[in-house]
Design a protein around this motif. Structure first.
Motif, PDB file in Angstrom:
ATOM      1  N   THR A  80     -23.499  55.560 -24.485  1.00 58.83           N
ATOM      2  CA  THR A  80     -23.220  54.667 -25.412  1.00 58.83           C
ATOM      3  C   THR A  80     -23.708  53.433 -24.935  1.00 58.83           C
ATOM      4  O   THR A  80     -23.592  52.455 -25.797  1.00 58.83           O
ATOM      5  N   GLU A  99     -26.677  52.578 -26.637  1.00 57.77           N
ATOM      6  CA  GLU A  99     -26.690  52.138 -28.169  1.00 57.77           C
ATOM      7  C   GLU A  99     -26.070  50.797 -28.351  1.00 57.77           C
ATOM      8  O   GLU A  99     -26.514  50.181 -29.281  1.00 57.77           O
ATOM      9  N   ILE A 100     -25.325  50.114 -27.399  1.00 60.60           N
ATOM     10  CA  ILE A 100     -24.914  48.652 -27.616  1.00 60.60           C
ATOM     11  C   ILE A 100     -26.091  47.978 -27.369  1.00 60.60           C
ATOM     12  O   ILE A 100     -26.518  47.047 -27.953  1.00 60.60           O
ATOM     13  N   ALA A 143     -28.072  48.082 -30.661  1.00 56.49           N
ATOM     14  CA  ALA A 143     -27.683  47.145 -31.584  1.00 56.49           C
ATOM     15  C   ALA A 143     -27.631  45.634 -31.560  1.00 56.49           C
ATOM     16  O   ALA A 143     -27.749  44.893 -32.286  1.00 56.49           O
ATOM     17  N   ARG A 160     -22.441  45.718 -36.689  1.00 55.46           N
ATOM     18  CA  ARG A 160     -22.649  47.027 -36.025  1.00 55.46           C
ATOM     19  C   ARG A 160     -22.496  46.917 -34.535  1.00 55.46           C
ATOM     20  O   ARG A 160     -22.350  47.811 -33.804  1.00 55.46           O
ATOM     21  N   TYR A 161     -23.055  45.790 -34.152  1.00 53.57           N
ATOM     22  CA  TYR A 161     -23.138  45.509 -32.744  1.00 53.57           C
ATOM     23  C   TYR A 161     -21.565  45.637 -32.136  1.00 53.57           C
ATOM     24  O   TYR A 161     -21.496  46.027 -31.098  1.00 53.57           O
ATOM     25  N   SER A 197     -19.248  46.920 -33.642  1.00 59.55           N
ATOM     26  CA  SER A 197     -18.950  48.296 -33.746  1.00 59.55           C
ATOM     27  C   SER A 197     -19.163  49.099 -32.509  1.00 59.55           C
ATOM     28  O   SER A 197     -18.387  50.064 -32.078  1.00 59.55           O
ATOM     29  N   SER A 198     -20.435  49.081 -32.200  1.00 65.44           N
ATOM     30  CA  SER A 198     -20.995  49.975 -31.148  1.00 65.44           C
ATOM     31  C   SER A 198     -20.245  49.694 -29.634  1.00 65.44           C
ATOM     32  O   SER A 198     -19.948  50.345 -28.794  1.00 65.44           O
ATOM     33  N   GLY A 251     -17.130  51.487 -30.001  1.00 65.19           N
ATOM     34  CA  GLY A 251     -17.330  52.984 -29.658  1.00 65.19           C
ATOM     35  C   GLY A 251     -17.451  53.165 -28.241  1.00 65.19           C
ATOM     36  O   GLY A 251     -16.863  54.322 -27.799  1.00 65.19           O
ATOM     37  N   LYS A 252     -17.991  52.121 -27.563  1.00 61.26           N
ATOM     38  CA  LYS A 252     -17.909  52.316 -26.023  1.00 61.26           C
ATOM     39  C   LYS A 252     -16.427  52.555 -25.576  1.00 61.26           C
ATOM     40  O   LYS A 252     -16.062  53.333 -24.648  1.00 61.26           O
ATOM     41  N   GLN A 281     -13.590  50.210 -34.791  1.00 60.34           N
ATOM     42  CA  GLN A 281     -15.128  50.679 -35.027  1.00 60.34           C
ATOM     43  C   GLN A 281     -15.208  50.803 -36.533  1.00 60.34           C
ATOM     44  O   GLN A 281     -16.249  50.476 -36.936  1.00 60.34           O
ATOM     45  N   GLU A 325     -17.388  49.051 -39.229  1.00 59.13           N
ATOM     46  CA  GLU A 325     -18.290  49.652 -40.073  1.00 59.13           C
ATOM     47  C   GLU A 325     -18.242  49.369 -41.617  1.00 59.13           C
ATOM     48  O   GLU A 325     -19.182  49.221 -42.344  1.00 59.13           O
TER      49      GLU A 325
END
Length: 477
Positions: free
Chosen positions: A80, A83-84, A87, A167-168, A170-171, A174-175, A302, A306
């Protein structure tokens, strides 16, 4: 005169093309969001346990150490975090598109034109003094800098960058959502392991109790007060309990390895307190009010980000219907001999051009892209509403579960106490021939099952508190 008319036609066609390109379909209207209920039950208390850091929420230091290790080593969390990074780099890409592209070019070449071409014939007819004529073949040397820039007239590039920023963010949420679930999973597995330890101890105690009963039955058989059937029944019960002991040992091993997997390490013993599990008291839970979920739950935030990104994507796709303005420029030096390359101003070259272009006839691909962006926007909206609804229901279920388990645990505790007394009574009655062996067996079996169920209920109580802490959005702060 002919050229004048031609220029007018070209200008008219250009204006018509620009007008046609500016026609874009309307953005779909999103349905109104449903309001979140004001309360979970009758309480209006805004104190929320999710605001408590996880190190304060969990009192067991062994569990705290396990969670701390998991937050450092868990592979899913590491994925995860990457993924950041992805982004974040996407933002840099979108930001770069807003700026001019600047580069340098160094080149050389040679060209030989045919004598019977327009260029060759023209060169042959030119009267040039000896030694001053154009070389044949003609070389070309150049040294230049160039720039290209798409002017963001319709905010297409800026909206694209804003979508990447959303989206950044959001990531990151997500983390945070992975963090809350990881903490809860480690805690639930830890309590499951402690419950299995307690159940194993109960089974071992029950085996000793059954062995004592078996010896009594054997003595009574020798005194002709019972039969071989009773001996075999008690013997089978001891064997069944010993088999259950190994089943629990296997569950302990699997649960330990599950925790080790969450901690990102190979199998090793899990340090834990093996004292009386039933003495553990669940932490008090303050659920606050449902509207706090919007700020505390990472998965809700998140989904909201999005949705924001999806709305910006629609604007980006809509801007594709409009003409785009590209500006290009170059400056440098060019000559056909190295000795001429740095002669000023003869070798200097420069250019500046603007290009306004827009779709005119075949716009199906752009329409399809816009329709897809619209559909994804609606999809993100429905997903956002679904996650809010799911979050509310999860909290509601866990609060109800905590309340019902508390009542169930009290009743099961009374049941265990009653069955413990019944074991003593049945043994005394059996010794005085006032009860048969079947009643003793059933009493022991019922007592064992009730003790194991009591431990299971205690584990569910502890897990319900952990889950409501997670569902309220606790653990990531």
């Amino acid at each position: 005169m002919y050229k004048s008319h031609l220029n007018r036609y070209i200008i008219a066609i250009g204006i018509s093309a620009a007008a046609a390109g500016c026609k874009a379909p309307a953005i779909a209207t999103l349905p109104a969001s449903k309001a979140v209920p004001e309360l979970y039950g009758n309480t209006k208390d805004t104190v929320n346990v999710s605001n408590m850091p996880w190190k304060s929420f969990f009192k067991d230091q062994n569990l705290v150490a396990l969670i701390d290790t998991a937050l450092k080593n868990n592979q899913e969390l590491m994925v995860t975090l990457q993924e950041i990074e992805i982004a974040k780099n996407e933002i840099r890409i979108r930001k770069g598109a807003l700026l001019p592209t600047v580069g340098a070019r160094v080149g050389t070449g040679v060209e030989k034109v045919g004598r019977y071409t327009s260029q060759g014939a023209g060169d042959a007819s030119t009267d040039i003094a000896p030694g001053k004529e154009v070389p044949d073949p003609l070389t070309d040397l150049s040294l230049s800098a160039y720039a290209n820039w798409e002017v963001d007239i319709w905010k297409k590039l800026r909206n694209s960058k804003k979508a990447a920023v959303s989206r950044y963010l959001s990531s990151i949420e997500g983390k945070n959502f992975v963090l809350t679930n990881l903490i809860a999973e480690v805690a639930n597995s830890y309590y499951e392991l402690m419950a299995l330890d307690s159940q194993l101890e109960i089974v071992k105690q029950n085996i000793e109790l059954q062995k004592n009963a078996l010896e009594i039955v054997k003595v009574q058989k020798e005194a002709a007060r019972t039969t071989e059937l009773a001996v075999q029944k008690f013997q089978a019960e001891v064997l069944a309990s010993r088999s259950l002991e190994f089943d629990i040992l296997q569950q302990i091993k699997e649960t330990e390895n599950k925790i080790n997997l969450l901690l990102g390490r190979y199998p090793e013993p899990i340090k834990r307190d093996k004292s009386n599990f039933l003495d553990l008291l669940p932490s008090a839970v303050n659920s606050g009010i449902p509207s706090q979920l919007l700020a505390n739950r990472p998965d809700i935030k998140q989904a909201e980000l999005e949705l924001t990104a999806a709305k910006l994507d629609v604007k980006v796709a809509r801007a594709e219907f409009y003409p785009s303005l590209d500006i290009s420029a170059a400056v440098g030096l060019q000559a056909f001999k190295p000795s001429y390359l740095f002669r000023f101003p003869e070798s200097v070259l420069y250019s500046l051009a603007g290009d306004l272009a827009g779709p005119l006839i075949n716009r199906n691909a752009i329409k399809a892209e816009f329709n897809s962006a619209n559909a994804k926007q609606l999809q993100a909206m429905y997903n956002y509403e679904r996650i809010i609804l799911n979050a509310y229901l999860e909290v509601s279920n866990q609060l109800s579960k905590i309340s019902n388990l508390e009542k169930s645990y009290g009743l099961k505790s009374q049941q265990v106490n009653a069955l413990n007394r019944s074991i003593e009574v049945s043994n005394d009655l059996f010794k005085s021939a006032r009860a048969d062996y079947f009643e003793v067996l059933m009493t022991q079996r019922d007592a064992l099952e009730s003790k194991l169920e009591l431990i299971e209920t205690k584990k569910e109580q502890l897990n319900a508190v952990v889950n409501v802490y997670r569902d309220l959005g606790g653990g990531w702060k």
